[in-house]
Structures are given as structure tokens and as C-alpha cells.
Design a protein around this motif. Structure first.
Motif, PDB file in Angstrom:
ATOM      1  N   SER A 109       0.921  -1.179   0.025  1.00 16.84           N
ATOM      2  CA  SER A 109      -0.048   0.055   0.051  1.00 16.84           C
ATOM      3  C   SER A 109       0.887   1.260  -0.077  1.00 16.84           C
ATOM      4  O   SER A 109       0.449   2.325  -0.724  1.00 16.84           O
ATOM      5  N   ASP A 110       2.005   1.215   0.754  1.00 16.90           N
ATOM      6  CA  ASP A 110       2.952   2.378   0.806  1.00 16.90           C
ATOM      7  C   ASP A 110       3.336   2.725  -0.715  1.00 16.90           C
ATOM      8  O   ASP A 110       3.297   3.777  -1.225  1.00 16.90           O
ATOM      9  N   SER A 142       2.703   6.290  -5.666  1.00 17.37           N
ATOM     10  CA  SER A 142       2.509   6.486  -7.152  1.00 17.37           C
ATOM     11  C   SER A 142       1.126   6.702  -7.326  1.00 17.37           C
ATOM     12  O   SER A 142       0.631   7.001  -8.793  1.00 17.37           O
ATOM     13  N   GLY A 143       0.279   7.048  -6.351  1.00 15.69           N
ATOM     14  CA  GLY A 143      -1.367   7.242  -6.883  1.00 15.69           C
ATOM     15  C   GLY A 143      -2.106   6.342  -7.157  1.00 15.69           C
ATOM     16  O   GLY A 143      -3.009   6.650  -7.765  1.00 15.69           O
ATOM     17  N   GLU A 144      -1.742   5.044  -7.041  1.00 13.58           N
ATOM     18  CA  GLU A 144      -2.684   3.983  -7.674  1.00 13.58           C
ATOM     19  C   GLU A 144      -3.368   3.539  -6.269  1.00 13.58           C
ATOM     20  O   GLU A 144      -3.227   2.662  -5.720  1.00 13.58           O
ATOM     21  N   SER A 145      -4.620   4.477  -6.012  1.00 16.64           N
ATOM     22  CA  SER A 145      -5.335   4.284  -5.026  1.00 16.64           C
ATOM     23  C   SER A 145      -6.083   3.025  -4.978  1.00 16.64           C
ATOM     24  O   SER A 145      -6.331   2.268  -3.849  1.00 16.64           O
ATOM     25  N   GLN A 146      -6.682   2.617  -6.042  1.00 14.72           N
ATOM     26  CA  GLN A 146      -7.457   1.317  -6.090  1.00 14.72           C
ATOM     27  C   GLN A 146      -6.567   0.036  -5.441  1.00 14.72           C
ATOM     28  O   GLN A 146      -6.946  -0.620  -4.705  1.00 14.72           O
ATOM     29  N   LYS A 147      -5.429   0.034  -6.210  1.00 15.08           N
ATOM     30  CA  LYS A 147      -4.457  -1.101  -5.739  1.00 15.08           C
ATOM     31  C   LYS A 147      -4.108  -1.062  -4.486  1.00 15.08           C
ATOM     32  O   LYS A 147      -4.111  -1.755  -3.488  1.00 15.08           O
ATOM     33  N   ALA A 148      -3.873   0.305  -3.795  1.00 16.51           N
ATOM     34  CA  ALA A 148      -3.524   0.395  -2.459  1.00 16.51           C
ATOM     35  C   ALA A 148      -4.789  -0.146  -1.501  1.00 16.51           C
ATOM     36  O   ALA A 148      -4.655  -0.717  -0.502  1.00 16.51           O
ATOM     37  N   LEU A 149      -6.046   0.426  -2.016  1.00 17.70           N
ATOM     38  CA  LEU A 149      -7.051  -0.099  -1.203  1.00 17.70           C
ATOM     39  C   LEU A 149      -7.320  -1.793  -1.207  1.00 17.70           C
ATOM     40  O   LEU A 149      -7.559  -2.438  -0.220  1.00 17.70           O
ATOM     41  N   LYS A 200      -6.916  -6.378   2.357  1.00 18.74           N
ATOM     42  CA  LYS A 200      -6.254  -7.737   3.125  1.00 18.74           C
ATOM     43  C   LYS A 200      -5.626  -7.316   4.413  1.00 18.74           C
ATOM     44  O   LYS A 200      -5.862  -8.333   5.337  1.00 18.74           O
ATOM     45  N   GLY A 201      -5.001  -5.970   4.616  1.00 15.79           N
ATOM     46  CA  GLY A 201      -4.247  -6.014   5.961  1.00 15.79           C
ATOM     47  C   GLY A 201      -5.616  -5.889   7.072  1.00 15.79           C
ATOM     48  O   GLY A 201      -5.322  -6.325   8.332  1.00 15.79           O
ATOM     49  N   ASN A 224      -3.751   4.543   9.106  1.00 18.11           N
ATOM     50  CA  ASN A 224      -3.418   5.678   8.584  1.00 18.11           C
ATOM     51  C   ASN A 224      -3.376   5.705   7.153  1.00 18.11           C
ATOM     52  O   ASN A 224      -3.782   6.538   6.355  1.00 18.11           O
ATOM     53  N   ASN A 225      -3.077   4.587   6.649  1.00 18.21           N
ATOM     54  CA  ASN A 225      -2.953   4.253   5.101  1.00 18.21           C
ATOM     55  C   ASN A 225      -4.306   4.324   4.584  1.00 18.21           C
ATOM     56  O   ASN A 225      -4.812   4.942   3.501  1.00 18.21           O
TER      57      ASN A 225
END
Length: 354
Positions: free
Chosen positions: A36-37, A42-49, A54-55, A73-74
Motif C-alpha cells: 500500500s505504501d 504512485s497514486g494507484e489508490s485502488q491497488k492500495a485499497l 487484506k491488512g 493511517n494508510n
């Protein structure tokens, strides 16, 4: 001697298995946070989410305050980028006191972003604002949404100024309140007060009231000059009647948020009730002055917000945004950055899809 060695070997085996069993959930959460970091940077919010989802599903397997603070926080950062400010600030609150440092390096016209985290004190067992089951459903809905923002920009529409205050008078008992300052710079990451094409940016506010029944009232709005004038507001003719617009879908580059007290929230509403229809003045009371005034009521100070433009100067989104990006802000109650949530948007290097 042989029996002793066997016993020592069995003890070591059981100990190792116990350690591995204890570390395994943490390793899975750490892996999700590392992913997610990278996606946040890199602004790839869907992948971060997706990684954060999972976390979140593994959160009950760890008692590490550091990991839980990092996780919430993330989530707060990504949900803010979806303009889901109530959920974002509730996750920030659940994170406890964590400082996320954005190390932006400029490469040509692009920015390279890296994150570092520091948990300043153990995550408090804070009273929950948002139920984690609801949070999971909300995250899944955003993941299914595919696109972060509408394909076409939604223009902010004028609203009745007094409807902002009235919305919070819902006769429900509140347990938390929040304020966010949002800034759209003319050019993201640059201290230029205009693009040369008439774009001067915008500063606006989001207010949130969290009720005990887990409902929330959120109004995101900004202060504008009246449109449709024969001569638009300019340095020679700087005054105009003001208009309040609904900025719920307005894009932003920098965000600064804070949980506020009941007294502060009431003072914010009182100020709005008496001043929301003030006259617009390009140099003395523009959208940035409006936002900064509300921020100060909430004990937020943003420094170095004033800069020049042709034939004038004053507080402006370019300087405000750059100050937030550069960490030039304070919580006036703590005299440091404790209790302040900041994140950035639109400052990403294009990366190949993974």
C-alpha cells in the motif's frame, strides 16, 4: 547427555514454531502495508485499497500498535483521495498519533514520492467512530468503483449559505467533530499563483459531525465570487458579492485535517452563521482567507500563505498548498504537528501497471 540434547532440540522446535505462528500474521500485514505504501506513493489508490483490505482482514491477529496505526493511517490517506472525508478522518482518529512524512523529490516536472512513518505514542483504545465491519464494506465498495473520480469533472454548484449550518442541527447527539482544509493549487506542487490561463486554484473546507448512532453529517464547501458579472473579479475590481458552493466533488492537491472539540465546532458554526455571506475581496477576503479563518478557529495555523500576483497579493491556494506540502503548519493546542492529518494528491510519477 543425549536425552538432554533431545529435550533442548524439542524445546527449540516448539519455540521456533511458536515464534513463526506469532510472526506470520504480522508478516502478512507488513506485506500489505508495504504494497500500500508503494501504491499510495504512485497514486494507484485502488491497488492500495486492495492491499489495505487484506491488512484490515488480518488486524485481529496482531497486537502491534505500530502496525495498526500504519494500517489505519494508510486507509485514511486513500479514502481521502476518494473524497470520503468522514471515513478518512475516523480512520485517522483510530490510528492514534502517527506522523507520515512525504519525501517528494522533483525530477523534471514530475515528483517522486517516498513514505516514512513514525508512531509518536502507542495507539490509544479510542472510542470507535466507524465500525470496522462497515469500514470493510465501504472499502470494498470503493474497490468495486474502479475509477477514483467521475470521468467528467462535476462543477461545484451554489447552495444556500445557511443550509450549511442547518445541516448540523439534526437533533442528534454527537461524539466527535472534524474539520479539513483542502487546497487545489493552480499547478500541483508549485508556488505559482496562476497558470497563465486564468486558473488560480481554490481553497475550501469540509466539516464533519459524527453522531452517537454512527451516522455522520458532512458538508464540503467553498467561498466564491459571484459569477456572471459583466467584469469578473480582478486586481483592478477586486470586490464582488460572495457565493457558497458545494465542493463535495472538487479536486484537491493538499489536505490538512483535525479532530476538533465540541466548543470549537460550535464556534465554527457561529462564525459561519454570521459571516458566511461576507463580501468577496480578491486580496483581503478570498477563498483562502475564508478557509484560513475557519482553520484558525479550529486551532490550525498554516504559515507562509501570502504571495504576489500581477497588481496584487494576498493569501492564495498556491502558497497555502506549498506550505502544507512542506510541513509549514502547527496545531496551536500542542505547538507541534500532533493531532494533524495531512496528505497529498495529484503529485505522482506515472508508473507502469504491475
Amino acid at each position: 547427555m543425549r536425552r538432554l540434547l533431545i529435550l533442548l532440540g524439542l524445546s527449540l522446535l516448539f519455540f521456533t514454531k511458536g515464534v513463526n505462528a506469532q510472526l506470520l500474521p504480522n508478516i502478512e500485514i507488513i506485506r500489505a502495508l508495504e504494497e500500500s505504501d508503494q501504491y499510495i506513493a504512485s497514486g494507484e489508490s485502488q491497488k492500495a485499497l486492495i492491499a489495505l483490505h487484506k491488512g484490515l482482514q488480518k488486524k485481529n491477529t496482531t497486537d502491534s500498535d505500530t502496525l495498526l496505526s500504519h494500517l489505519y493511517n494508510n486507509i485514511a490517506i486513500v479514502l481521502a483521495r476518494y473524497n470520503n472525508f468522514p471515513a478518512s478522518m475516523s480512520c485517522f482518529h483510530k490510528a492514534g498519533e502517527i506522523e507520515a512524512t512525504y519525501n517528494y523529490k522533483k525530477r523534471g516536472k514530475r515528483f517522486i514520492s517516498q513514505f516514512s512513518y513514525q508512531v509518536n505514542y502507542a495507539r490509544a483504545e479510542a472510542e470507535s467512530i466507524i465500525n470496522d465491519d462497515i469500514l470493510e464494506l465501504m472499502i470494498q465498495a470503493h474497490i468495486n468503483q474502479q475509477t477514483l473520480k467521475p470521468s467528467e469533472e462535476i462543477e461545484s454548484e451554489p447552495v444556500d449559505p445557511f443550509s450549511i449550518v442547518d445541516a448540523f442541527l439534526d437533533n442528534k447527539v454527537a461524539n466527535h467533530y472534524a474539520l479539513l482544509v483542502l487546497i487545489k493549487q493552480p499547478i500541483a506542487g508549485q508556488k505559482k499563483t496562476n497558470t497563465g490561463l486564468g486558473e488560480v486554484g481554490h481553497s475550501f473546507i469540509s466539516l464533519i459531525k459524527y453522531n452517537e448512532d454512527l451516522s455522520a453529517v458532512n458538508k464540503t464547501f467553498g467561498f466564491y465570487p459571484e459569477s456572471g458579472l459583466l467584469i469578473p473579479v480582478n486586481p483592478i475590481a477586486p470586490k464582488a458579492k460572495s457565493v457558497i458552493k458545494d465542493d463535495s466533488f472538487h479536486d484537491w492537491d493538499q489536505l490538512l485535517g483535525k479532530m476538533v472539540s465540541k466548543t470549537q465546532f460550535e464556534q465554527l458554526l457561529e462564525y459561519l452563521d454570521h459571516n458566511i455571506s461576507n463580501q468577496y475581496h480578491l486580496s483581503n477576503y478570498n477563498c483562502s482567507d475564508f478557509a484560513l479563518t475557519l482553520a484558525r478557529i479550529a486551532a490550525i495555523e498554516i504559515q507562509d500563505t501570502e504571495g504576489p500576483w500581477p497588481l496584487g497579493r494576498g493569501d492564495n491556494p498556491a502558497y497555502m498548498g506549498q506550505s502544507v506540502l512542506g510541513g509549514k503548519y502547527l496545531n496551536l493546542e500542542t505547538k507541534n504537528k500532533e493531532g494533524l492529518f495531512s496528505c497529498s494528491n495529484n503529485l505522482f510519477t506515472k508508473k507502469s501497471k504491475k
